[in-house]
Design a protein around this motif. Sequence first.
Motif, PDB file in Angstrom:
ATOM      1  N   ARG A  87       0.830  -1.195   0.000  1.00 50.31           N
ATOM      2  CA  ARG A  87       0.000   0.000   0.000  1.00 50.31           C
ATOM      3  C   ARG A  87       0.870   1.253   0.000  1.00 50.31           C
ATOM      4  O   ARG A  87       1.874   1.315   0.700  1.00 50.31           O
ATOM      5  N   ALA A  88       0.452   2.248  -0.776  1.00 53.63           N
ATOM      6  CA  ALA A  88       1.218   3.493  -0.841  1.00 53.63           C
ATOM      7  C   ALA A  88       0.964   4.368   0.389  1.00 53.63           C
ATOM      8  O   ALA A  88       1.788   5.205   0.746  1.00 53.63           O
ATOM      9  N   GLU A  89      -0.182   4.180   1.032  1.00 54.63           N
ATOM     10  CA  GLU A  89      -0.525   5.000   2.193  1.00 54.63           C
ATOM     11  C   GLU A  89       0.364   4.650   3.372  1.00 54.63           C
ATOM     12  O   GLU A  89       0.757   3.505   3.562  1.00 54.63           O
ATOM     13  N   ARG A  90       0.643   5.648   4.193  1.00 54.10           N
ATOM     14  CA  ARG A  90       1.494   5.458   5.360  1.00 54.10           C
ATOM     15  C   ARG A  90       0.756   5.742   6.671  1.00 54.10           C
ATOM     16  O   ARG A  90       1.221   5.347   7.737  1.00 54.10           O
ATOM     17  N   VAL A  91      -0.370   6.431   6.605  1.00 53.40           N
ATOM     18  CA  VAL A  91      -1.128   6.791   7.801  1.00 53.40           C
ATOM     19  C   VAL A  91      -2.596   6.506   7.548  1.00 53.40           C
ATOM     20  O   VAL A  91      -3.134   6.819   6.478  1.00 53.40           O
ATOM     21  N   PHE A  92      -3.265   5.906   8.541  1.00 52.74           N
ATOM     22  CA  PHE A  92      -4.691   5.621   8.454  1.00 52.74           C
ATOM     23  C   PHE A  92      -5.358   6.130   9.730  1.00 52.74           C
ATOM     24  O   PHE A  92      -4.826   5.966  10.828  1.00 52.74           O
ATOM     25  N   ARG A  93      -6.534   6.731   9.561  1.00 51.51           N
ATOM     26  CA  ARG A  93      -7.219   7.251  10.747  1.00 51.51           C
ATOM     27  C   ARG A  93      -8.720   7.053  10.606  1.00 51.51           C
ATOM     28  O   ARG A  93      -9.287   7.303   9.549  1.00 51.51           O
ATOM     29  N   ILE A  94      -9.353   6.562  11.669  1.00 50.96           N
ATOM     30  CA  ILE A  94     -10.813   6.533  11.776  1.00 50.96           C
ATOM     31  C   ILE A  94     -11.178   7.523  12.876  1.00 50.96           C
ATOM     32  O   ILE A  94     -10.924   7.276  14.057  1.00 50.96           O
ATOM     33  N   THR A  95     -11.736   8.620  12.487  1.00 48.61           N
ATOM     34  CA  THR A  95     -11.980   9.712  13.434  1.00 48.61           C
ATOM     35  C   THR A  95     -13.077   9.391  14.425  1.00 48.61           C
ATOM     36  O   THR A  95     -12.974   9.701  15.615  1.00 48.61           O
ATOM     37  N   ASP A  96     -14.158   8.754  13.946  1.00 46.94           N
ATOM     38  CA  ASP A  96     -15.337   8.566  14.799  1.00 46.94           C
ATOM     39  C   ASP A  96     -15.999   7.230  14.457  1.00 46.94           C
ATOM     40  O   ASP A  96     -16.560   7.063  13.372  1.00 46.94           O
ATOM     41  N   PHE A  97     -15.948   6.299  15.382  1.00 49.27           N
ATOM     42  CA  PHE A  97     -16.531   4.978  15.161  1.00 49.27           C
ATOM     43  C   PHE A  97     -18.056   4.983  15.270  1.00 49.27           C
ATOM     44  O   PHE A  97     -18.692   3.978  14.960  1.00 49.27           O
ATOM     45  N   THR A  98     -18.634   6.091  15.716  1.00 48.75           N
ATOM     46  CA  THR A  98     -20.093   6.152  15.806  1.00 48.75           C
ATOM     47  C   THR A  98     -20.725   6.574  14.486  1.00 48.75           C
ATOM     48  O   THR A  98     -21.940   6.476  14.320  1.00 48.75           O
ATOM     49  N   GLU A  99     -19.898   7.037  13.542  1.00 51.36           N
ATOM     50  CA  GLU A  99     -20.415   7.444  12.238  1.00 51.36           C
ATOM     51  C   GLU A  99     -20.406   6.258  11.276  1.00 51.36           C
ATOM     52  O   GLU A  99     -19.681   5.282  11.470  1.00 51.36           O
ATOM     53  N   ASP A 100     -21.221   6.356  10.230  1.00 50.32           N
ATOM     54  CA  ASP A 100     -21.242   5.306   9.215  1.00 50.32           C
ATOM     55  C   ASP A 100     -19.884   5.262   8.513  1.00 50.32           C
ATOM     56  O   ASP A 100     -19.409   6.287   8.021  1.00 50.32           O
ATOM     57  N   PRO A 101     -19.257   4.094   8.451  1.00 52.57           N
ATOM     58  CA  PRO A 101     -17.922   4.019   7.851  1.00 52.57           C
ATOM     59  C   PRO A 101     -17.987   4.081   6.332  1.00 52.57           C
ATOM     60  O   PRO A 101     -18.815   3.460   5.693  1.00 52.57           O
ATOM     61  N   GLY A 102     -17.086   4.830   5.755  1.00 55.61           N
ATOM     62  CA  GLY A 102     -16.974   4.830   4.303  1.00 55.61           C
ATOM     63  C   GLY A 102     -15.950   3.817   3.842  1.00 55.61           C
ATOM     64  O   GLY A 102     -15.799   3.552   2.655  1.00 55.61           O
ATOM     65  N   ARG A 103     -15.251   3.226   4.819  1.00 56.58           N
ATOM     66  CA  ARG A 103     -14.180   2.273   4.543  1.00 56.58           C
ATOM     67  C   ARG A 103     -14.134   1.271   5.691  1.00 56.58           C
ATOM     68  O   ARG A 103     -14.556   1.565   6.802  1.00 56.58           O
ATOM     69  N   TRP A 104     -13.667   0.079   5.428  1.00 51.41           N
ATOM     70  CA  TRP A 104     -13.603  -0.964   6.439  1.00 51.41           C
ATOM     71  C   TRP A 104     -14.979  -1.202   7.082  1.00 51.41           C
ATOM     72  O   TRP A 104     -15.145  -1.173   8.296  1.00 51.41           O
ATOM     73  N   THR A 105     -15.941  -1.415   6.238  1.00 48.31           N
ATOM     74  CA  THR A 105     -17.340  -1.472   6.678  1.00 48.31           C
ATOM     75  C   THR A 105     -17.651  -2.664   7.574  1.00 48.31           C
ATOM     76  O   THR A 105     -18.608  -2.615   8.347  1.00 48.31           O
ATOM     77  N   MET A 143     -11.240  11.994  19.119  1.00 50.50           N
ATOM     78  CA  MET A 143     -10.134  12.415  19.978  1.00 50.50           C
ATOM     79  C   MET A 143      -8.848  12.677  19.197  1.00 50.50           C
ATOM     80  O   MET A 143      -7.981  13.420  19.646  1.00 50.50           O
ATOM     81  N   PHE A 144      -8.708  12.074  18.032  1.00 47.94           N
ATOM     82  CA  PHE A 144      -7.486  12.241  17.266  1.00 47.94           C
ATOM     83  C   PHE A 144      -7.648  13.348  16.225  1.00 47.94           C
ATOM     84  O   PHE A 144      -8.448  13.251  15.312  1.00 47.94           O
ATOM     85  N   THR A 145      -6.867  14.403  16.401  1.00 53.02           N
ATOM     86  CA  THR A 145      -6.899  15.561  15.517  1.00 53.02           C
ATOM     87  C   THR A 145      -5.740  15.493  14.533  1.00 53.02           C
ATOM     88  O   THR A 145      -4.941  14.547  14.539  1.00 53.02           O
ATOM     89  N   GLU A 146      -5.624  16.519  13.695  1.00 52.64           N
ATOM     90  CA  GLU A 146      -4.463  16.591  12.792  1.00 52.64           C
ATOM     91  C   GLU A 146      -3.168  16.705  13.585  1.00 52.64           C
ATOM     92  O   GLU A 146      -2.135  16.155  13.182  1.00 52.64           O
ATOM     93  N   ASP A 147      -3.216  17.420  14.709  1.00 47.75           N
ATOM     94  CA  ASP A 147      -2.027  17.505  15.559  1.00 47.75           C
ATOM     95  C   ASP A 147      -1.677  16.126  16.131  1.00 47.75           C
ATOM     96  O   ASP A 147      -0.495  15.771  16.230  1.00 47.75           O
ATOM     97  N   SER A 148      -2.688  15.361  16.519  1.00 49.61           N
ATOM     98  CA  SER A 148      -2.446  14.007  17.024  1.00 49.61           C
ATOM     99  C   SER A 148      -1.792  13.149  15.957  1.00 49.61           C
ATOM    100  O   SER A 148      -0.872  12.371  16.231  1.00 49.61           O
ATOM    101  N   GLU A 149      -2.274  13.315  14.725  1.00 55.68           N
ATOM    102  CA  GLU A 149      -1.716  12.537  13.618  1.00 55.68           C
ATOM    103  C   GLU A 149      -0.265  12.919  13.359  1.00 55.68           C
ATOM    104  O   GLU A 149       0.583  12.050  13.127  1.00 55.68           O
ATOM    105  N   THR A 150       0.028  14.220  13.413  1.00 57.98           N
ATOM    106  CA  THR A 150       1.407  14.668  13.223  1.00 57.98           C
ATOM    107  C   THR A 150       2.309  14.133  14.325  1.00 57.98           C
ATOM    108  O   THR A 150       3.420  13.647  14.057  1.00 57.98           O
ATOM    109  N   ALA A 151       1.823  14.205  15.561  1.00 59.00           N
ATOM    110  CA  ALA A 151       2.605  13.683  16.684  1.00 59.00           C
ATOM    111  C   ALA A 151       2.818  12.186  16.545  1.00 59.00           C
ATOM    112  O   ALA A 151       3.917  11.667  16.802  1.00 59.00           O
ATOM    113  N   GLY A 152       1.775  11.472  16.133  1.00 61.14           N
ATOM    114  CA  GLY A 152       1.890  10.031  15.949  1.00 61.14           C
ATOM    115  C   GLY A 152       2.878   9.672  14.865  1.00 61.14           C
ATOM    116  O   GLY A 152       3.654   8.717  14.995  1.00 61.14           O
ATOM    117  N   TRP A 153       2.862  10.447  13.798  1.00 59.31           N
ATOM    118  CA  TRP A 153       3.782  10.188  12.697  1.00 59.31           C
ATOM    119  C   TRP A 153       5.233  10.426  13.115  1.00 59.31           C
ATOM    120  O   TRP A 153       6.125   9.650  12.753  1.00 59.31           O
TER     121      TRP A 153
END
Length: 230
Positions: A87-105, A143-153
């Motif tokens: 996979r070319a992607e390096r970061v994956f994030r699911i922001t809210d598990f209470t919303e209908d998923p558009g991926r990994w259904t 809980m995970f924001t863009e800042d969280s993603e940057t810190a995680g990366w």
Amino acid sequence: MDWRVFAQHMASMARDLLAEHTLDSTLRQISSSAVELVDGCDASGILVLRGDRVSSLAPTEQLVTDSDRLQEQLKEGPCFDAARPDRAERVFRITDFTEDPGRWTSFVPRCRELGVGSMMGFLLYTREEELGALNMYSRKPGMFTEDSETAGWLLASHAAVAFSTAKTDAQLQEAIATRHLIGEAMGILMGRHQVTEDQAFDILRTRSQRTNTKLRDVARRVVETGTAEQ
């Protein structure tokens, strides 16, 4: 996010990782650092993928292992994808598990039942190799924001280097131990059968091939029993 404070913590973590003496302790330090340093992170762990088989390394909670097993079962999920080298992607994030998923259904509703509210996965890689995925979980949605993603990366980048170094050290230590074990076994065979060094090694190698057993395991048996025969 106070990036100055974060940088200080990262520097401290880097020193701590260098001080670890085993692969397991290095991985545990990486997981615990994710919980400590990344805003919103309640649990963390490292997922390693071999084919479609998942290994959960250094999980900080059972939740991490349960999520990894679920992704292995369903063959989908952000951490499962993050650990795949094709996979070319390096970061994956699911922001809210209470919303209908558009991926990994299939994965999202099942993982929500485990108590996960949001999560992120980061590929652990160096220039030479891809090692797996560093995964972070929150029990609350959003809980995970863009800042969280940057810190995680940033954390994942440091972690990949530490993981690779510790893995190489562990392989080197294993190779040294194996060489010592084989040498000890050869010495026993040379004394017992009055054979040369080359002949003693041939005895070990032949037994390994005939029984489809690793050479070090044959050597270990010789050291423990005095003979290569089962």
